[in-house]
Write an enzyme that holds these catalytic residues in place. Sequence first.
Site, short mmCIF file in Angstrom:
data_model
loop_
_atom_site.label_atom_id
_atom_site.label_comp_id
_atom_site.label_asym_id
_atom_site.label_seq_id
_atom_site.Cartn_x
_atom_site.Cartn_y
_atom_site.Cartn_z
N ILE A 23 0.83 -1.21 0.00
CA ILE A 23 0.00 0.00 0.00
C ILE A 23 0.86 1.25 0.00
O ILE A 23 0.70 2.14 -0.83
CB ILE A 23 -0.94 0.04 1.23
CG1 ILE A 23 -1.88 -1.16 1.24
CG2 ILE A 23 -1.75 1.33 1.23
CD1 ILE A 23 -2.77 -1.21 2.49
N GLY A 26 6.99 4.32 4.24
CA GLY A 26 7.48 5.51 4.92
C GLY A 26 8.92 5.32 5.35
O GLY A 26 9.57 4.33 4.99
N GLY A 27 9.42 6.26 6.15
CA GLY A 27 10.80 6.20 6.57
C GLY A 27 11.10 5.07 7.53
O GLY A 27 12.22 4.56 7.59
N VAL A 31 3.71 -0.60 4.56
CA VAL A 31 2.38 -1.11 4.89
C VAL A 31 1.86 -1.96 3.72
O VAL A 31 1.99 -1.55 2.57
CB VAL A 31 1.39 0.03 5.20
CG1 VAL A 31 0.03 -0.54 5.58
CG2 VAL A 31 1.93 0.92 6.30
N ASP A 140 3.46 11.98 17.08
CA ASP A 140 3.62 12.27 15.65
C ASP A 140 2.27 12.50 14.99
O ASP A 140 1.95 11.91 13.96
CB ASP A 140 4.37 11.13 14.97
CG ASP A 140 4.94 11.54 13.60
OD1 ASP A 140 5.10 12.75 13.36
OD2 ASP A 140 5.22 10.64 12.79
#
Length: 409
Positions: A23, A26-27, A31, A140
């Site tokens: 999907i 990120g860092g 996912v 975050d």
Amino acid sequence: MTTPDDPLIGRVLERRYQIDAPIARGGMSAVYVGTDLRLHRRVAVKVMDSRYVGDPQFLRRFEFEARAVAGLSHPGLVAVYDQSIDGDIAFLVMELVRGGSVRELLRERGPMPPHAVASVAIPMLGGLGTAHRAGLVHRDVKPENVLISDTGDIKVADFGLVRAVAEAGVTSASVILGTAAYLSPEQVSSTDIDARSDVYSAGVLLFELLTGRQPFSGSTQLALAYQRLSFDVPAPGDIIDGVPPQLDDIILRATERHRDDRYVDGFAMQHAILDAVDDLRLPAFTVPAPQQASDRVTAAIARPIRPQQAPPPPETRQVTGPGEPYDDEDVLDDEYGDDGYGDGYSDDDYYDEPRRSALREHRGAPDDDRIDDVMPPSRRLAALVWFLLIAAVAAGLAALGWTVGAGLA
């Protein structure tokens, strides 16, 4: 995003969670759409970056945070189902939200009107408030971590990951963790973080939803982060027309530089917004999911699955009691639905009769067409001897009865 040659595609983690399609990446993690093979439902599987897997400090905090979040229940939070480590893969299993993030909606449609912002803020702050009352801090809060489902549900994702990364040995003590544009002043200047830090980040997020821009800018991420130590977040109404003063006041209070002047937690800020909605008589509104992101998740769900070959099964345990059947709770006898995840998804796609037969064989249970050939030769011989002995006794009794009857006659 990952490539079509992603080695994780088709892999089954912990003999339960099959990785079906990517999907997003990120860092810290990637996912995937996955399938819980035990409960027959679609899930989201977050796989952590490999640099964290060998770090015992990270793994301890990762497990602790996952357990804490899994104990929360609120419609404004993405549910956490499971957490584990399989070989070199640390992963989190979560509710699959078909839709996209607030960031993607901003890119598609631009700034939101006040009633739409309130419709995002109220469930988001309810989810944050639930976590705050349980002693958890997100650390975050940003548009990328607020998801919108196809049915308009708003859910906060990724609780606890920043704290787990912060305690990892591979993370430098000088690194500011979180996303620079949404950090609270205390996240920049210290490590003393509480629920009011999330309130500040939520205020910055709402500012961006109303204005379409972030309150601070900087030539580097570090410079951007340090802006909030010297400057206040401006009122959204000073940037764009049409913002009610009540929303200006809420955002200004949420983003006070001194945290004692902010709302104490997500619930307190949520109540202020609910009061403003009543005062302004803002209409109810269902926030639309970003179309491109929703299409991407739908395409990932519909993508053909490439299951990997299962590893060789462990040696079957021998049954010690006579006639005692082999039993295993993992055998999937019942049919379950997929909780609405994925059009065209069917249990039969994974558990058709050939696979059921293979599963029975793997568990040590005989197939139906072999069930009447299970008596060993020694037991067959004993049965034959007993049959002949019983037949001889019966014949003797019959002869004795005949003799006695003839004498009486």
